[in-house]
Write a protein that holds these residues in place. Structure first.
Motif, PDB file in Angstrom:
ATOM      1  N   SER A  95       3.193  -1.555   4.010  1.00 45.94           N
ATOM      2  CA  SER A  95       3.239  -0.184   3.492  1.00 45.94           C
ATOM      3  C   SER A  95       4.627   0.116   2.922  1.00 45.94           C
ATOM      4  O   SER A  95       5.597   0.267   3.678  1.00 45.94           O
ATOM      5  CB  SER A  95       2.892   0.807   4.615  1.00 45.94           C
ATOM      6  OG  SER A  95       3.019   2.129   4.155  1.00 45.94           O
ATOM      7  N   ARG A 137       3.286   2.700  -5.645  1.00 45.85           N
ATOM      8  CA  ARG A 137       3.013   3.589  -6.774  1.00 45.85           C
ATOM      9  C   ARG A 137       3.661   3.073  -8.052  1.00 45.85           C
ATOM     10  O   ARG A 137       3.084   3.151  -9.142  1.00 45.85           O
ATOM     11  CB  ARG A 137       3.495   5.002  -6.455  1.00 45.85           C
ATOM     12  CG  ARG A 137       2.691   5.708  -5.367  1.00 45.85           C
ATOM     13  CD  ARG A 137       3.007   7.198  -5.330  1.00 45.85           C
ATOM     14  NE  ARG A 137       4.408   7.421  -4.986  1.00 45.85           N
ATOM     15  CZ  ARG A 137       4.860   7.616  -3.756  1.00 45.85           C
ATOM     16  NH1 ARG A 137       3.995   7.580  -2.731  1.00 45.85           N
ATOM     17  NH2 ARG A 137       6.138   7.838  -3.511  1.00 45.85           N
ATOM     18  N   THR A 172       0.823  -1.213   0.000  1.00 49.39           N
ATOM     19  CA  THR A 172       0.000   0.000   0.000  1.00 49.39           C
ATOM     20  C   THR A 172       0.854   1.258   0.000  1.00 49.39           C
ATOM     21  O   THR A 172       2.065   1.208   0.172  1.00 49.39           O
ATOM     22  CB  THR A 172      -0.916   0.012   1.238  1.00 49.39           C
ATOM     23  OG1 THR A 172      -0.112   0.124   2.411  1.00 49.39           O
ATOM     24  CG2 THR A 172      -1.742  -1.256   1.307  1.00 49.39           C
ATOM     25  N   ASN A 173       0.115   2.374  -0.121  1.00 54.15           N
ATOM     26  CA  ASN A 173       0.773   3.681  -0.283  1.00 54.15           C
ATOM     27  C   ASN A 173       1.064   4.487   0.989  1.00 54.15           C
ATOM     28  O   ASN A 173       1.903   5.394   0.909  1.00 54.15           O
ATOM     29  CB  ASN A 173      -0.067   4.558  -1.221  1.00 54.15           C
ATOM     30  CG  ASN A 173       0.677   5.812  -1.628  1.00 54.15           C
ATOM     31  OD1 ASN A 173       1.894   5.808  -1.780  1.00 54.15           O
ATOM     32  ND2 ASN A 173      -0.042   6.888  -1.788  1.00 54.15           N
ATOM     33  N   PRO A 183       5.252   2.856   0.125  1.00 50.66           N
ATOM     34  CA  PRO A 183       4.656   3.820  -0.804  1.00 50.66           C
ATOM     35  C   PRO A 183       5.332   3.892  -2.169  1.00 50.66           C
ATOM     36  O   PRO A 183       4.642   3.810  -3.198  1.00 50.66           O
ATOM     37  CB  PRO A 183       4.752   5.147  -0.041  1.00 50.66           C
ATOM     38  CG  PRO A 183       4.732   4.738   1.395  1.00 50.66           C
ATOM     39  CD  PRO A 183       5.476   3.447   1.461  1.00 50.66           C
TER      40      PRO A 183
END
Length: 384
Positions: free
Chosen positions: A314, A320, A268-269, A316
């Motif tokens: 996490s 992305r 996740t970001n 990021p």
């Protein structure tokens, strides 16, 4: 075959054509089905409620013809007797009336379904056109109606003769019975004869229904050009195209969400982006992207991951990068192999730790993710 502008109507009606026909009140209907349903309902209604009806009528006759001296000289007695007789007969006839109402309602909608159209009530001048009238007189439908009328006459005549012959002994024996039993016996004979006559119409109905279905389908047939024009008109509308794209996105999203439980890790970001990766060392050359999404879709992916106990990590920059560089059900690019490999190694070590109580692994940091400018979004790609 019917023709229009030199083209034969060879194509079955499209869903849009069928919908438009229903809006105009054009649905499959069979008059024979409606008539048979009403007659059978009346016949079986008399069989079930005939005795109470006869008793009520007998009571009404006795009530009206057996008068005492006071009633003869009473000016209001006539109205009182009329009201009482009407109430008695109405209550007794109510069940038969309810059966007839149900048959009148269910008969038409059993073929073609329920349909109410104001357009069907609008006046059409073509109906009073002599040319159109002559065309209808010599149409296939008119010929079928003539055949049905002759068939009904012959069938009813044959059934009537058969009923009279089979009941001849009972009919001749009525004069040997007293008045009350003779009346009840004759009513029973009439009732059964009526049932047999109505049942004979079932054969006409069974023959009429397929014809009406075929005739309705033939009337709605379209030429090949009409089908093409309709498709062009429907697909050319922006709202239709938008709706199609929306449905496609929803279907693709549902398929994607079904694959989330099979993922090995969700990156996740941590809030704006989420990607779900799957890797099988024995059957895959590189990790596969099974789901990705932004904002609300990303939140749903995280929820599914937590429900199925999939590690949600996490990272990021990596989230992305995978999101922008890889499409659903595609392998990640070579430039992300090392970073994703470190994450998967951590996940597999974490499984071993939870299973065998081995040394707890350390989460990787400073993953080697290329500069984000390398992952320029392709113009034709669609976010799910």
């Amino acid at each position: 075959m019917a023709e229009e502008n030199g083209q034969e109507k060879t194509e079955d009606a499209t869903p849009r054509r069928l919908e438009k026909a229903r809006e105009e009140g054009q649905v499959v209907r069979s008059k024979e089905l409606n008539t048979t349903a009403l007659l059978l309902a009346g016949a079986f209604g008399l069989m079930m409620f005939g005795k109470p009806l006869a008793a009520a009528l007998e009571a009404a006759l006795r009530y009206n013809f057996v008068l005492d001296r006071a009633a003869i000289f009473d000016d209001k007695a006539m109205l009182i007797h009329l009201g009482g007789s009407f109430q008695t007969v109405a209550v007794t006839l109510a069940p038969i009336g309810i059966l007839l109402m149900m048959a009148a309602f269910l008969g038409p909608i059993s073929l073609g379904g329920w349909n109410f159209s104001i357009k069907a009530l609008a006046p059409k001048f073509s109906r009073i056109n002599p040319g159109s009238g002559l065309k209808r007189m010599f149409s296939a439908n008119s010929m079928m109606e003539l055949v049905k009328a002759i068939a009904k006459f012959v069938l009813v005549l044959g059934i009537s003769i058969s009923v009279l012959i089979s009941s001849q002994g009972e009919l001749m024996g009525l004069d040997n019975e007293s008045i009350i039993p003779a009346m009840a016996h004759s009513v029973s004979l009439l009732n059964w004869g009526f049932v047999f006559l109505c049942s004979g119409l079932i054969l006409i109905t069974v023959m009429d229904i397929p014809f009406q279905i075929k005739d309705h389908a033939d009337k709605l047939k379209m030429t090949l050009q009409q089908v093409k024009d309709e498709m062009k008109d429907s697909e050319g509308k922006p709202e239709v195209k938008g709706r199609i794209r929306q449905l496609q996105r929803e279907m693709a999203q549902n398929r994607m969400m079904d694959n989330v439980p099979d993922a090995d890790v969700i990156i996740t970001n941590p809030t704006h982006y989420a990607v779900a990766l799957k890797y099988d060392p024995d059957g895959m050359g590189a990790p596969l992207l099974v789901a990705k999404g932004a904002d609300l879709v990303a939140a749903r992916i995280r929820e599914l991951g937590e429900e199925h106990k999939i590690p949600v990590l996490s990272f990021p920059p990596l989230a992305r990068a995978v999101y922008h560089s890889t499409e659903i059900e595609q392998e990640i690019p070579m430039s992300l192999y090392v970073a994703v490999a470190q994450v998967l190694a951590y996940v597999f070590q974490l499984r071993t730790y939870k299973k065998d109580r081995a040394a707890k692994p350390t989460m990787p940091v400073d993953l080697p993710v290329p500069d984000e400018s390398e992952f320029v979004k392709k113009p034709n790609s669609e976010e799910v």
